[in-house]
Enzyme design. Structure first.
Site, mmCIF file in Angstrom:
data_model
loop_
_atom_site.group_PDB
_atom_site.id
_atom_site.type_symbol
_atom_site.label_atom_id
_atom_site.label_comp_id
_atom_site.label_asym_id
_atom_site.label_seq_id
_atom_site.Cartn_x
_atom_site.Cartn_y
_atom_site.Cartn_z
ATOM 1 N N ARG A 31 -45.648 -8.883 -43.779
ATOM 2 C CA ARG A 31 -44.919 -10.055 -44.277
ATOM 3 C C ARG A 31 -44.505 -10.882 -43.070
ATOM 4 N NH1 ARG A 31 -41.572 -8.990 -41.077
ATOM 5 N NH2 ARG A 31 -40.330 -10.684 -41.924
ATOM 6 N N GLY A 32 -43.960 -12.066 -43.360
ATOM 7 C CA GLY A 32 -43.666 -13.009 -42.289
ATOM 8 C C GLY A 32 -44.775 -14.045 -42.280
ATOM 9 N N ALA A 33 -44.407 -15.317 -42.346
ATOM 10 C CA ALA A 33 -45.391 -16.382 -42.555
ATOM 11 C C ALA A 33 -46.548 -16.334 -41.544
ATOM 12 C CB ALA A 33 -44.687 -17.738 -42.552
ATOM 13 N N GLN B 241 -34.970 -6.764 -44.571
ATOM 14 C CA GLN B 241 -35.765 -7.010 -43.358
ATOM 15 C C GLN B 241 -34.899 -6.973 -42.106
ATOM 16 O OE1 GLN B 241 -35.999 -8.892 -46.129
ATOM 17 N NE2 GLN B 241 -38.090 -9.586 -46.498
ATOM 18 N N ASN C 96 -37.392 -20.897 -46.441
ATOM 19 C CA ASN C 96 -37.314 -19.656 -45.667
ATOM 20 C C ASN C 96 -36.694 -18.593 -46.560
ATOM 21 O OD1 ASN C 96 -37.719 -18.224 -43.155
ATOM 22 N ND2 ASN C 96 -35.497 -18.242 -42.890
ATOM 23 N N LYS C 97 -36.604 -17.386 -46.043
ATOM 24 C CA LYS C 97 -36.086 -16.240 -46.785
ATOM 25 C C LYS C 97 -34.808 -16.578 -47.552
ATOM 26 C CE LYS C 97 -37.628 -13.153 -47.054
ATOM 27 N NZ LYS C 97 -38.555 -13.014 -48.216
ATOM 28 N N ASP D 85 -41.011 -20.465 -43.690
ATOM 29 C CA ASP D 85 -42.255 -20.143 -44.389
ATOM 30 C C ASP D 85 -43.055 -21.392 -44.720
ATOM 31 O OD1 ASP D 85 -40.369 -17.742 -44.904
ATOM 32 O OD2 ASP D 85 -42.397 -17.024 -45.305
#
Lengths: 349, 349
Positions: free
Chosen positions: B50-52, B196, B247-248, B237
């Site tokens: 995960r993570g853009a 996370q 974003n998150k 993201d």
């Protein structure tokens, strides 16, 4: 189909105190019995029971348990023993003022007792519990008056039957307003780290047949942004004379984001939560609990070894961010609180 | 003692792709091998990675796996098969634009290939990964310039080596600024529901010997109130042409509370995160994931049966709440972004 009457966090049974162990909810409904003040203090410290009014009530029964244990000693020894036991109960958690309020009330009751103290102290503890339920019902009516039809309301932590003698503070307002058909949706923060929202509030609302949607605490602002929340409704652990309110960590965050979105904030608490001895929220002691509450889950490590955590379990919301404080003696806004602390009539006094 | 070089979320091995399974961190460091594009898409969807930026890189390697599988077919069948595989990869997660950016880049590369496509596509995927690390190092330098000595910084989610090709976006800035002696304390939101922060960011920072203190997401505002945070530093993201940033979940909450406390907000993202095709954050698709991420823990129910949850895993922070966007091509504030979208020089373009 109102089922909250069946939920009792604190129940006296003949010669001991039964606490519904809130650490195990909702998976297990298990009672933990206390027969001494020390056991009662431990139960409060370890969060078998939590919620400002509920821990006040629990401590009151703890005094009864101490009296049962110590009544047979001499008058002098009895008084000294009770003094120590009350000190232990008082030190069990620092933030909620209801604890010391209830203990002071039990002490005042003790002072007038002659002969066997147990029946009188037990009667006083019962009265504290029953008055709390009456206060909650009254606050439910008052707070519900302010809620417009079709409202979405967001609550934090658990402020229901489990946190009080019964019915609840903020959750009492939600119950009453829902019964009046004013609330279209209840949103509940899951409330990290202890997950009171997910574990306790959802459980209570499901039992009442009130639809509840949980969200992560950090999603609350995004929920407000969608226009779905008209009121944030929360309880309190201690309210200073100027109206600043200590409550579960995250309440301040909610109040700041509510302000930004034009969402109103209602604090619901019995007058036993008000501490007129302190002028502002800066003087409220904020409990920090073990960082294992964040770093572990059921005793299993979540975070990398070597990471630390900061775990203050309350924060203080300044009165500027609160639209109304609903108590059993009436409702107060910022302007009324300020009048009071300036020595005028009305307000929190 | 810079150990982040050893952390690699995505690594090509001869004929397959190894992903460090982030669902198991930090307790287990286990690789999951992908040999097809479908397996790669599943790994992205299920948050093995995960993570853009990291999912963009992973998808690029997914295209290589598809090419290995399909190269032996006829030219026509090969093209059609690749088209379907790229569609599968593209659909694996909706919010991060880096995914479709990387896939478009691989498609452009495919168009010029004659003969065996595998070596050329593999080289392109390697280039995407390597360019990402270079971009992160560059952003680290740029962002660190803005941080004053003695600063406390708060980050959200994980934006480190695990979320990128290596080093990190927001965490890259934190790494660089820490190495320069500018940061006195790193605070990390635990970042519910997937944790996370607790599981990944803390793990990365501990390995680098950077002290990290975790807090519940809802305690961030209270931390700011104590004056301990000078910068909120987050990744992204997808950034719209006007600078609005997805974003998150919880980033918007942080930005609102930062504004209230006069704390500055820095967004750090490579230019691959910018989506000039959309004018504002309102057009960014926000992924909602299963409510089991809130209602359960390791497959065990937390909340009462009958309770629902709302689990949007991203939110959008409007450019008004962002002080600076740091990219590998330079830094942009609100006024510069507005110039760009008005057709003038500079800005996100």
């Amino acid at each position: 189909m109102i089922k909250h009457d069946s939920i009792r966090a604190v129940r006296w049974q003949d010669d001991h105190l039964d606490l519904l162990d809130q650490r195990l909810l909702p998976q297990q409904q298990k009672l933990l019995s206390c027969t001494t003040a020390q056991e009662t203090a431990d139960a409060i410290r370890n969060m078998v029971v939590r919620g400002a009014p509920a821990i006040g009530i629990t401590a009151a029964y703890g005094v009864v348990l101490a009296a049962i244990q110590h009544q047979k000693k001499s008058a002098e020894a009895w008084q000294a023993a009770m003094h120590a036991e009350i000190g232990t109960l008082s030190a069990s958690r620092p933030t909620a003022v209801n604890l010391s309020w209830a203990l002071k009330r039990m002490q005042r009751s003790m002072e007038t007792i002659t002969g066997d103290p147990v029946p009188a102290l037990l009667a006083e503890a019962h009265t504290i519990l029953e008055e709390d339920i009456v206060a909650n019902r009254r606050m439910g009516e008052l707070g519900a008056e302010l809620i417009e039809e079709g409202s979405g309301v967001l609550t934090h932590c658990n402020t229901g039957s489990l946190a009080t003698g019964g019915y609840g503070t903020a959750l009492g307002v939600i119950r009453t307003a829902y019964a009046q058909g004013k609330i279209c949706q209840v949103f509940a923060d899951e409330t990290r780290p202890w997950l009171q929202g997910a574990r306790l509030t959802a459980w209570e609302l499901v039992q009442d047949g009130i639809p509840v949607q949980l969200n992560t605490d950090s999603a609350a602002a995004w929920l407000m942004k969608q226009g779905k929340v008209q009121w944030v409704i929360v309880g309190a652990d201690r309210i200073a004379a100027n109206g600043d309110t200590a409550n579960k960590i995250g309440t301040y965050n909610l109040a700041v984001t509510a302000k930004y979105h034009g969402v109103k904030v209602m604090v619901v608490a019995p007058t036993s939560t008000i501490d007129m001895a302190i002028s502002s929220g800066e003087e409220i002691p904020i409990e920090t609990r073990p960082d294992s509450e964040l770093l572990e889950w059921n005793g299993q490590r979540i975070a990398a070894e070597g990471a630390n955590a900061w775990n203050p379990v309350f924060d203080v919301t300044p009165i500027d961010l609160i639209d109304v404080i609903v108590t059993d003696k009436g409702m107060f806004g910022k302007s009324q609180v300020q009048k009071t602390t300036n020595g005028m009539d009305g307000g929190l006094g």
